[in-house]
Motif scaffolding. Structure first.
Motif, PDB file in Angstrom:
ATOM      1  N   LEU A 273       0.828  -1.210   0.000  1.00  0.00           N
ATOM      2  CA  LEU A 273       0.000   0.000   0.000  1.00  0.00           C
ATOM      3  C   LEU A 273       0.862   1.260   0.000  1.00  0.00           C
ATOM      4  N   TYR A 274       1.877   1.279   0.870  1.00  0.00           N
ATOM      5  CA  TYR A 274       2.757   2.452   0.924  1.00  0.00           C
ATOM      6  C   TYR A 274       3.410   2.682  -0.436  1.00  0.00           C
TER       7      TYR A 274
ATOM      8  N   GLN B 277      -7.526   1.144  -5.023  1.00  0.00           N
ATOM      9  CA  GLN B 277      -8.175   0.911  -6.309  1.00  0.00           C
ATOM     10  C   GLN B 277      -7.177   0.328  -7.321  1.00  0.00           C
ATOM     11  N   ALA B 278      -5.971   0.921  -7.333  1.00  0.00           N
ATOM     12  CA  ALA B 278      -4.944   0.426  -8.255  1.00  0.00           C
ATOM     13  C   ALA B 278      -4.556  -1.003  -7.893  1.00  0.00           C
ATOM     14  N   LEU B 279      -4.436  -1.281  -6.587  1.00  0.00           N
ATOM     15  CA  LEU B 279      -4.099  -2.644  -6.159  1.00  0.00           C
ATOM     16  C   LEU B 279      -5.213  -3.617  -6.549  1.00  0.00           C
ATOM     17  N   CYS B 280      -6.462  -3.162  -6.448  1.00  0.00           N
ATOM     18  CA  CYS B 280      -7.599  -4.002  -6.845  1.00  0.00           C
ATOM     19  C   CYS B 280      -7.490  -4.399  -8.311  1.00  0.00           C
ATOM     20  N   GLU B 281      -7.151  -3.411  -9.131  1.00  0.00           N
ATOM     21  CA  GLU B 281      -7.041  -3.703 -10.560  1.00  0.00           C
ATOM     22  C   GLU B 281      -6.005  -4.781 -10.818  1.00  0.00           C
TER      23      GLU B 281
ATOM     24  N   SER C 246      -5.743  -7.922  -1.339  1.00  0.00           N
ATOM     25  CA  SER C 246      -5.598  -8.692  -0.103  1.00  0.00           C
ATOM     26  C   SER C 246      -4.163  -8.626   0.441  1.00  0.00           C
ATOM     27  N   GLN C 247      -3.230  -8.187  -0.389  1.00  0.00           N
ATOM     28  CA  GLN C 247      -1.829  -8.154   0.030  1.00  0.00           C
ATOM     29  C   GLN C 247      -1.386  -6.737   0.432  1.00  0.00           C
TER      30      GLN C 247
ATOM     31  N   ASN D  69       8.411  -9.529   1.382  1.00  0.00           N
ATOM     32  CA  ASN D  69       7.877 -10.871   1.634  1.00  0.00           C
ATOM     33  C   ASN D  69       7.019 -11.390   0.488  1.00  0.00           C
ATOM     34  N   MET D  70       7.082 -10.723  -0.660  1.00  0.00           N
ATOM     35  CA  MET D  70       6.206 -11.122  -1.759  1.00  0.00           C
ATOM     36  C   MET D  70       6.963 -11.895  -2.828  1.00  0.00           C
ATOM     37  N   SER D  71       6.209 -12.641  -3.613  1.00  0.00           N
ATOM     38  CA  SER D  71       6.819 -13.362  -4.736  1.00  0.00           C
ATOM     39  C   SER D  71       7.098 -12.367  -5.861  1.00  0.00           C
TER      40      SER D  71
END
Ligand SMILES: Nc1ncnc2c1ncn2[C@@H]1O[C@H](COP(=O)(O)OP(=O)(O)OP(=O)(O)O)[C@@H](O)[C@H]1O
Ligand SMILES: [Mg+2]
Lengths: 220, 392
Positions: free
Chosen positions: A101-102, A124-128, A133-134, A141-143
C-alpha cells in the motif's frame, strides 16, 4: 508522442568517450505498444531512462508532446516523471521495507492528490492488479509476480499516459510473465503508450512494433 | 502531511535507537545546563561575597544544645555577648517581611547601615544606597518591578514608601544566611535566589507606626564584624568564645570552601553529562550515517516517482535535524522553564542565563549542521540513475 532526434548519451570511461547511445532518432506515437530489443549492453536501459526523463543526455533533442525536455530543470523533470510516466522495472524498484500500500501511495506523495484520497486511490490500483488482499504486506515478503503487480499498480496509480517497463518479466517464470504481459496489453488497450525493454521473443510478440538497438544505435 | 509521511519513513525503522539517543541527549543536556547553572550560582555568589566588605568578619552558626533554650533565643544571647566583646565592631543580621506591591507580592528586606555597607550586591542600574539616607531608599529586583526606574517612588502595601535608588540584574541573589552544614560552607550557602525582592533602608522606617505583619528574618545565623583596630589577641578571644557556641567560618574559610565547591562541580558533576553527550553525539552521528546510507537506494526509487534529488536530500536532512534538535531544545527548556523541578532534583540553587545556554545552543547548532551536511556530502557524488544501476 515521444520523439528523440539524434540523441547521444556519452560516458567518459578511462578518459575516452563511450557512446551508450549514438545519434538515436525515434518516434513513439500515443497509444503504441513498442518493444525495445538488443543484446546486453546495447543501451536499451539507457534509452528507457532517457525516455523516462530519469537520465540526461549529451547531444540531441527530446520532445514529449510539445514539451522540449532538454530545456526542463530538475523540478520540471520530476513533475514529468510523476504526471506522465509510470515505471515498471526488472528489479521492481519497490521500497522494500514498506508495505504494498505504501509503495502504491508513494507516487502521490509528489503531486496534488489530496492526502486523504491517497489510500483509496492506491487500493483501487491494487484491486485492478488483484492485489488488494496483500496491501498490508511488506513487499520484501512477496513473490516476484506479486511484486511486479505492485509495481504496475504503482505505475498506474497516477493515471499517467505512458508506461515504461525495463525487462518487467525478466525475473518471472513464463506463465507469470504471460499474466503480466496481459496486464500491459490491457493497459495499452485503455489508451496508454507502453514501451517495454525485453530479451524475450514472447514478450515482444505482444507489441505492435519492435525497435532493435545494437551498440547504442537503432538498427531496425 | 505528505512530507511528514516521507519524514516518518526515514526514521521509522530506527525508532528504538532514535528514542534512546533522544532520551540520553535530552537528559545529558538537561544535566549539563543544570550543572552549568549551579556552577554559575556558585561563582556569582563568590564574586558578590568577595566584592562585599566581609574580609574582617566571621560567620557564625550556633549549635543546637539540648538545654531547653530555643535556638533563636540562644543565638540572640550569643549575638549580645559577642557585640560587647573587645575588638567586635558590630553584628550583621537582617529582618524581612512579605509585602504587596500593586497586584503582586514581593519580599521586603530591612537592612541596617552596617548590612548595606558590608554587603554589596550587583546592580544593573543606579547605586547601592546613599551614605546617610534622609528618606527611605529601595533597591529592587525581579520582574514584579517592570516599568519602575531609578528615581521613582514606590509604595508597598505595608505603608512603606521608598525612593528607588538601584535596580538588580536578572538574577535576584540575596544573602539569606540560610542553610549550613558543619563540614563546608561555600558562599553559595550564604545566598539564595528569589523571584522578586526589595531592599530597604531600615533606620528610615518607622516600624512602630506601620502595619508590618509577619516580620521574620534570620534570627539564628549571623556575621560578627571585627573593628578596624582590633588586635589579634582580641580577635582570638572572640573566635574562641564563638567556637564554643557553634560553627565559625572565616572569610578565608568561605572563599576556600567556595573554590573547592567550584572545583568539585567541574571534576565531579560535569563529567557525567559531558560523557553522556559525547556518547550520544557519537551515537547520533552513527545512526544518521546509517540512515543516510540505507536511504540512498530509496532515493533512486523516489526519484523515479517524481521526487528531485534535492528535495529528497532536503527532507532527509530536515528530518534528522528536527528529530535530534527537538529533544536537545526540550532539555534546555526543561531547566529554564521549570526551576522548581530542577531544584527538587538537585537540591541546589542555580543561575540560568545566556552564558550557560549559549554554548549548548552552539553545540546543538553544530550537531544540526553536521546532520544537514551529512546527506548532502554523501549524495553529492551519486546521481539517482547511478544509484539505481548500482542496486541492480
Ligand atoms: N555510469 C556508466 N559509466 C560508464 N558506462 C556506463 C554507465 N552506465 C552504463 N554504461 C554502459 O552503457 C552501455 C549501455 O548500458 P545499458 O544498461 O543501457 O545496457 P542494456 O542494453 O540495458 O543491457 P542489459 O540488457 O544487460 O540490461 C553499457 O555498455 C554500459 O556498460
Ligand atoms: Mg538494461
Amino acid at each position: 508522442m515521444l520523439k528523440l532526434e539524434n540523441v547521444s548519451k556519452i560516458y567518459v570511461v578511462g578518459g575516452k568517450p563511450f557512446y551508450a547511445l549514438r545519434d538515436v532518432s525515434l518516434e513513439i506515437g500515443d497509444g503504441e505498444m513498442v518493444a525495445v530489443r538488443g543484446r546486453s549492453g546495447a543501451g536499451k536501459s539507457t534509452l528507457l531512462h532517457i525516455l523516462g526523463a530519469l537520465d540526461t543526455f549529451e547531444r540531441g533533442d527530446y520532445w514529449m508532446d510539445d514539451v522540449h525536455v532538454n530545456e526542463l530543470n530538475s523540478r520540471q523533470l520530476a513533475k514529468i516523471r510523476n504526471r506522465k510516466i509510470g515505471f515498471v522495472l526488472q528489479d521492481f524498484s519497490l521500497i522494500n521495507h514498506k508495505t504494498a500500500l505504501y509503495n502504491v501511495k508513494a507516487p502521490m506523495l509528489f503531486n496534488n492528490v489530496p492526502y486523504r484520497q491517497m489510500k483509496s486511490k492506491a487500493m483501487q490500483a491494487l484491486c485492478e492488479m488483484h492485489m488488494e488482499s496483500q496491501a498490508k504486506k511488506d513487499v520484501v515478503n512477496m513473490s516476484g509476480g506479486q511484486r511486479q503487480r505492485v509495481a504496475i499498480a504503482r505505475a498506474i496509480v497516477n493515471d499517467t499516459p505512458i508506461i515504461l517497463a525495463d525487462e518487467p518479466t525478466g525475473n518471472l517464470d513464463s506463465s507469470t510473465a504471460a499474466e503480466i504481459m496481459e496486464i500491459f496489453k490491457k493497459l495499452n488497450g485503455e489508451g496508454k503508450t507502453v514501451v517495454i525493454v525485453t530479451h524475450d521473443d514472447a514478450v515482444a510478440s505482444y507489441c505492435h512494433r519492435t525497435i532493435t538497438i545494437s551498440d547504442g544505435k537503432i538498427i531496425e | 502531511m505528505k512530507t511528514f509521511t516521507l519524514c516518518l519513513s526515514f526514521v521509522k525503522r530506527y525508532a528504538l535507537s532514535i528514542c534512546i539517543t533522544c532520551l540520553t541527549l535530552a537528559s545529558g543536556i538537561f544535566l549539563l545546563v543544570a550543572m552549568v547553572g549551579m556552577y554559575q550560582f556558585q561563582k556569582y555568589t563568590l564574586e558578590v561575597y568577595k566584592a562585599s566588605d566581609l574580609q574582617d568578619a566571621v560567620f557564625v552558626m550556633p549549635s543546637f544544645f539540648e538545654d531547653g533554650t530555643e535556638l533563636r533565643e540562644r543565638s540572640q544571647m550569643i549575638q549580645e555577648t559577642a557585640s560587647q566583646m573587645d575588638g567586635v565592631s558590630h553584628i550583621l543580621n537582617y529582618q524581612s517581611s512579605i509585602a504587596g506591591y500593586g497586584d503582586h507580592v514581593t519580599n521586603a528586606m530591612y537592612w541596617s547601615k552596617e548590612m548595606r555597607d558590608n554587603f554589596k550586591l550587583q546592580l544593573v542600574e543606579g547605586e547601592w544606597f546613599s551614605e546617610d539616607p534622609t528618606e527611605t531608599e529601595a533597591v529592587i529586583g525581579g520582574a514584579v518591578w517592570d516599568g519602575v526606574s531609578v528615581g521613582d517612588t514606590v509604595t508597598l502595601s505595608n505603608g512603606v514608601t521608598a525612593k528607588v535608588v538601584g535596580i538588580m540584574g536578572e538574577h535576584v541573589v540575596y544573602p539569606a544566611f540560610s542553610s549550613g552544614t558543619n563540614d563546608a560552607f561555600p558562599a553559595s550557602k550564604l545566598f539564595n535566589t528569589i523571584d522578586t525582592m526589595v531592599f530597604l533602608t531600615e533606620e528610615t522606617i518607622d516600624f512602630a507606626s506601620l502595619n508590618i505583619k509577619n516580620m521574620s528574618g534570620n534570627k539564628t545565623m549571623f556575621f560578627v564584624c571585627f573593628a578596624d583596630d582590633a588586635t589579634q589577641a582580641e580577635k582570638d578571644a572572640v573566635l574562641l568564645y564563638l567556637e564554643s557556641e557553634g560553627v565559625v567560618r572565616t572569610y578565608e574559610d568561605i572563599v576556600q570552601d567556595s573554590e573547592d565547591a567550584l572545583a568539585s562541580i567541574v571534576t565531579e558533576q560535569f563529567p557525567l553529562p559531558l560523557f553522556l553527550l559525547c556518547i550520544t553525539t557519537i551515537g547520533i552521528l552513527c545512526i544518521c550515517a546509517v540512515i543516510v546510507k540505507r536511504s540512498m537506494p530509496d532515493m533512486a526509487k523516489y526519484y523515479l516517482l517524481g521526487c528531485t534529488k534535492a528535495r529528497y536530500t532536503g527532507i532527509l536532512a530536515g528530518t534528522m535535524a528536527c528529530v535530534f534538535s527537538i529533544p536537545a531544545l526540550l532539555g534546555i527548556a526543561a531547566v529554564v522553564l521549570s526551576p522548581d523541578v530542577v531544584h527538587q532534583i538537585f537540591h541546589a540553587k542555580y543561575i540560568i542565563d545566556a552564558h550557560c545556554v549559549l554554548p549548548i545552543i552552539l553545540y546543538v547548532c553544530l550537531l544540526v549542521g553536521i546532520l544537514i551536511l551529512m546527506p548532502m556530502l554523501f549524495y553529492r557524488k551519486y546521481s539517482p540513475v547511478d544509484l539505481y544501476r548500482r542496486n541492480l
